[in-house]
Scaffold this motif. Sequence first.
Motif, PDB file in Angstrom:
ATOM      1  N   ASN A 195       0.863  -1.183   0.000  1.00 17.84           N
ATOM      2  CA  ASN A 195       0.000   0.000   0.000  1.00 17.84           C
ATOM      3  C   ASN A 195       0.901   1.235   0.000  1.00 17.84           C
ATOM      4  OD1 ASN A 195      -2.271   1.609   0.083  1.00 17.84           O
ATOM      5  ND2 ASN A 195      -2.662   1.277   2.266  1.00 17.84           N
ATOM      6  N   HIS A 196       0.336   2.373  -0.342  1.00 16.65           N
ATOM      7  CA  HIS A 196       1.096   3.633  -0.409  1.00 16.65           C
ATOM      8  C   HIS A 196       2.316   3.475  -1.313  1.00 16.65           C
ATOM      9  CE1 HIS A 196      -1.218   5.724   2.667  1.00 16.65           C
ATOM     10  NE2 HIS A 196      -1.138   4.648   3.440  1.00 16.65           N
ATOM     11  N   THR A 197       2.156   2.786  -2.397  1.00 11.44           N
ATOM     12  CA  THR A 197       3.282   2.497  -3.293  1.00 11.44           C
ATOM     13  C   THR A 197       2.824   2.772  -4.719  1.00 11.44           C
ATOM     14  OG1 THR A 197       3.982   0.783  -1.755  1.00 11.44           O
ATOM     15  CG2 THR A 197       4.913   0.657  -3.967  1.00 11.44           C
ATOM     16  N   LYS A 198       3.506   3.724  -5.381  1.00 10.01           N
ATOM     17  CA  LYS A 198       2.864   4.218  -6.601  1.00 10.01           C
ATOM     18  C   LYS A 198       2.994   3.352  -7.842  1.00 10.01           C
ATOM     19  CE  LYS A 198       6.172   7.788  -8.090  1.00 10.01           C
ATOM     20  NZ  LYS A 198       6.962   8.295  -6.956  1.00 10.01           N
ATOM     21  N   ILE A 228       1.379  -9.644  -5.045  1.00  7.95           N
ATOM     22  CA  ILE A 228       0.140  -9.607  -5.843  1.00  7.95           C
ATOM     23  C   ILE A 228      -0.336  -8.191  -6.177  1.00  7.95           C
ATOM     24  CG2 ILE A 228      -0.641 -11.891  -5.030  1.00  7.95           C
ATOM     25  CD1 ILE A 228      -2.758 -10.332  -3.336  1.00  7.95           C
ATOM     26  N   GLY A 229       0.501  -7.184  -5.915  1.00  8.52           N
ATOM     27  CA  GLY A 229       0.122  -5.868  -6.418  1.00  8.52           C
ATOM     28  C   GLY A 229       0.228  -4.732  -5.418  1.00  8.52           C
ATOM     29  N   ASN A 230       0.080  -3.525  -5.971  1.00  8.64           N
ATOM     30  CA  ASN A 230       0.278  -2.301  -5.185  1.00  8.64           C
ATOM     31  C   ASN A 230      -0.966  -1.412  -5.195  1.00  8.64           C
ATOM     32  OD1 ASN A 230       0.727  -1.680  -8.067  1.00  8.64           O
ATOM     33  ND2 ASN A 230       0.968   0.388  -7.247  1.00  8.64           N
ATOM     34  N   ILE A 231      -1.016  -0.513  -4.230  1.00 10.79           N
ATOM     35  CA  ILE A 231      -2.040   0.546  -4.220  1.00 10.79           C
ATOM     36  C   ILE A 231      -1.330   1.865  -3.936  1.00 10.79           C
ATOM     37  CG2 ILE A 231      -4.120   1.440  -3.074  1.00 10.79           C
ATOM     38  CD1 ILE A 231      -4.759  -1.479  -2.427  1.00 10.79           C
ATOM     39  N   SER A 232      -1.622   2.860  -4.740  1.00 10.09           N
ATOM     40  CA  SER A 232      -0.984   4.173  -4.566  1.00 10.09           C
ATOM     41  C   SER A 232      -1.579   4.894  -3.375  1.00 10.09           C
ATOM     42  CB  SER A 232      -1.215   5.035  -5.804  1.00 10.09           C
ATOM     43  OG  SER A 232      -0.800   4.358  -6.941  1.00 10.09           O
ATOM     44  N   THR A 233      -0.858   5.897  -2.912  1.00  9.24           N
ATOM     45  CA  THR A 233      -1.435   6.797  -1.916  1.00  9.24           C
ATOM     46  C   THR A 233      -2.441   7.685  -2.646  1.00  9.24           C
ATOM     47  OG1 THR A 233       0.627   6.835  -0.686  1.00  9.24           O
ATOM     48  CG2 THR A 233      -0.916   8.646  -0.268  1.00  9.24           C
ATOM     49  N   SER A 234      -3.615   7.828  -2.079  1.00 12.90           N
ATOM     50  CA  SER A 234      -4.617   8.664  -2.734  1.00 12.90           C
ATOM     51  C   SER A 234      -5.525   9.311  -1.697  1.00 12.90           C
ATOM     52  CB  SER A 234      -5.440   7.799  -3.696  1.00 12.90           C
ATOM     53  OG  SER A 234      -6.638   8.446  -3.999  1.00 12.90           O
ATOM     54  N   GLU A 235      -5.719  10.604  -1.886  1.00  8.24           N
ATOM     55  CA  GLU A 235      -6.603  11.315  -0.964  1.00  8.24           C
ATOM     56  C   GLU A 235      -8.027  10.754  -1.039  1.00  8.24           C
ATOM     57  OE1 GLU A 235      -7.509  15.806  -0.551  1.00  8.24           O
ATOM     58  OE2 GLU A 235      -5.328  15.557  -0.781  1.00  8.24           O
ATOM     59  N   THR A 236      -8.366  10.230  -2.186  1.00  8.48           N
ATOM     60  CA  THR A 236      -9.693   9.622  -2.365  1.00  8.48           C
ATOM     61  C   THR A 236      -9.923   8.526  -1.324  1.00  8.48           C
ATOM     62  OG1 THR A 236      -9.505  10.029  -4.710  1.00  8.48           O
ATOM     63  CG2 THR A 236     -11.120   8.398  -4.058  1.00  8.48           C
ATOM     64  N   ILE A 237      -8.859   7.775  -1.023  1.00  9.22           N
ATOM     65  CA  ILE A 237      -9.000   6.665  -0.067  1.00  9.22           C
ATOM     66  C   ILE A 237      -9.259   7.198   1.340  1.00  9.22           C
ATOM     67  CG2 ILE A 237      -7.828   4.673   0.992  1.00  9.22           C
ATOM     68  CD1 ILE A 237      -6.446   4.163  -1.646  1.00  9.22           C
ATOM     69  N   ILE A 256      -6.896   3.768  -8.534  1.00  6.94           N
ATOM     70  CA  ILE A 256      -6.726   2.982  -7.305  1.00  6.94           C
ATOM     71  C   ILE A 256      -7.699   1.787  -7.267  1.00  6.94           C
ATOM     72  CG2 ILE A 256      -5.605   4.555  -5.670  1.00  6.94           C
ATOM     73  CD1 ILE A 256      -8.484   5.468  -4.897  1.00  6.94           C
ATOM     74  N   THR A 257      -8.891   1.985  -7.852  1.00  6.16           N
ATOM     75  CA  THR A 257      -9.857   0.873  -7.909  1.00  6.16           C
ATOM     76  C   THR A 257      -9.328  -0.207  -8.857  1.00  6.16           C
ATOM     77  OG1 THR A 257     -11.677   2.339  -7.420  1.00  6.16           O
ATOM     78  CG2 THR A 257     -12.261   0.255  -8.464  1.00  6.16           C
ATOM     79  N   ARG A 258      -8.728   0.242  -9.955  1.00  2.94           N
ATOM     80  CA  ARG A 258      -8.163  -0.720 -10.906  1.00  2.94           C
ATOM     81  C   ARG A 258      -7.036  -1.524 -10.235  1.00  2.94           C
ATOM     82  NH1 ARG A 258      -4.414  -1.367 -14.161  1.00  2.94           N
ATOM     83  NH2 ARG A 258      -3.388   0.565 -13.580  1.00  2.94           N
TER      84      ARG A 258
END
Length: 272
Positions: A195-198, A228-237, A256-258
């Motif tokens: 997580n928090h990884t662009k 198995i994958g990353n999620i960027s940091t996003s204010e939306t979250i 981020i949903t993708r």
Amino acid sequence: MFNSISSQASKLVKLTNSVKKNYSKTKILTITSGKGGVGKSTITANIAFLLSRRGFNVAVLDADIGLANMQVLFDVKPQNSFFEYIDGVRTLDEVITKTNYSNISLIAGKSGFQYTLNKNSFVFSRVVKELVALNKFDILLIDTGAGLNDYVKEFLSISDNILAITTTDPSALTDVYSLIKMLSMEKSKLMLSFNHTKSYQIGETISNSLVNLGKKNRLKEDFMVEYIGNISTSETISTTGRLRKLFVNEFSTDEITRQLQNIVDRILVNIH
Ligand SMILES: Nc1ncnc2c1ncn2[C@@H]1O[C@H](COP(=O)(O)OP(=O)(O)OP(=O)(O)O)[C@@H](O)[C@H]1O
Ligand SMILES: [Mg+2]
């Protein structure tokens, strides 16, 4: 004669019960991290939503003992927590709360209290086993608390599908390596997500470094860490979280949903 028939009947009942207990469609996925605050609960709730939209009947067990917050993420007010079931004052069905999302149920925890775990009682494993034996859910997601304490260990020991969420922060990586070390002794595999990884590649590179460190330190060779994958940091979250909404629902076409969709694809390939 009557005695022998009734003893056979009781054997049969026992056998049927044990078969019922052993056969269940419910698969367990435990989400953990080591370090706290890395996004486990947020990601768990959003994974639940994506799975439910793919047609799975999902249950989420809030296993953050003493600091439960899943009811906030799903914006529900459960009447009971699973501790009432443990205490014998509610049935299992009574501690399963329907959320406002179709096909997502919550087995809520309890916040702001201490639970003294009797090392030999395995109460939490029992709750998990009984939820599985209900044979009602396709997938049971277990959101653990931070750390590697006895509660977390008990929830890990009962699950063969484990997803570790981490960040690239050095202390989070140190904690996730401790988790890898511990799990390598008993399990065959761990799924890992950043997580928090662009970018996907950053997560992959660091994941490979962790695997190499494991090899250097001679962790059990056949233990597999699958990135198995990353999620960027996003204010939306953070904003949707504050509003008690799920980002994958509110922003279904966002990047981020993708990213989380990709993680769910990989979970579905791995989970057994
Ligand atoms: N990718 C992200 N971008 C921005 N904010 C995020 C992201 N992931 C999580 N957050 C925010 O970080 C905070 C911590 O998230 P969360 O509560 O899900 O972490 P946790 O690992 O479950 O924490 P704990 O260990 O305390 O249970 C929340 O405010 C959440 O909205
Ligand atoms: Mg949490």
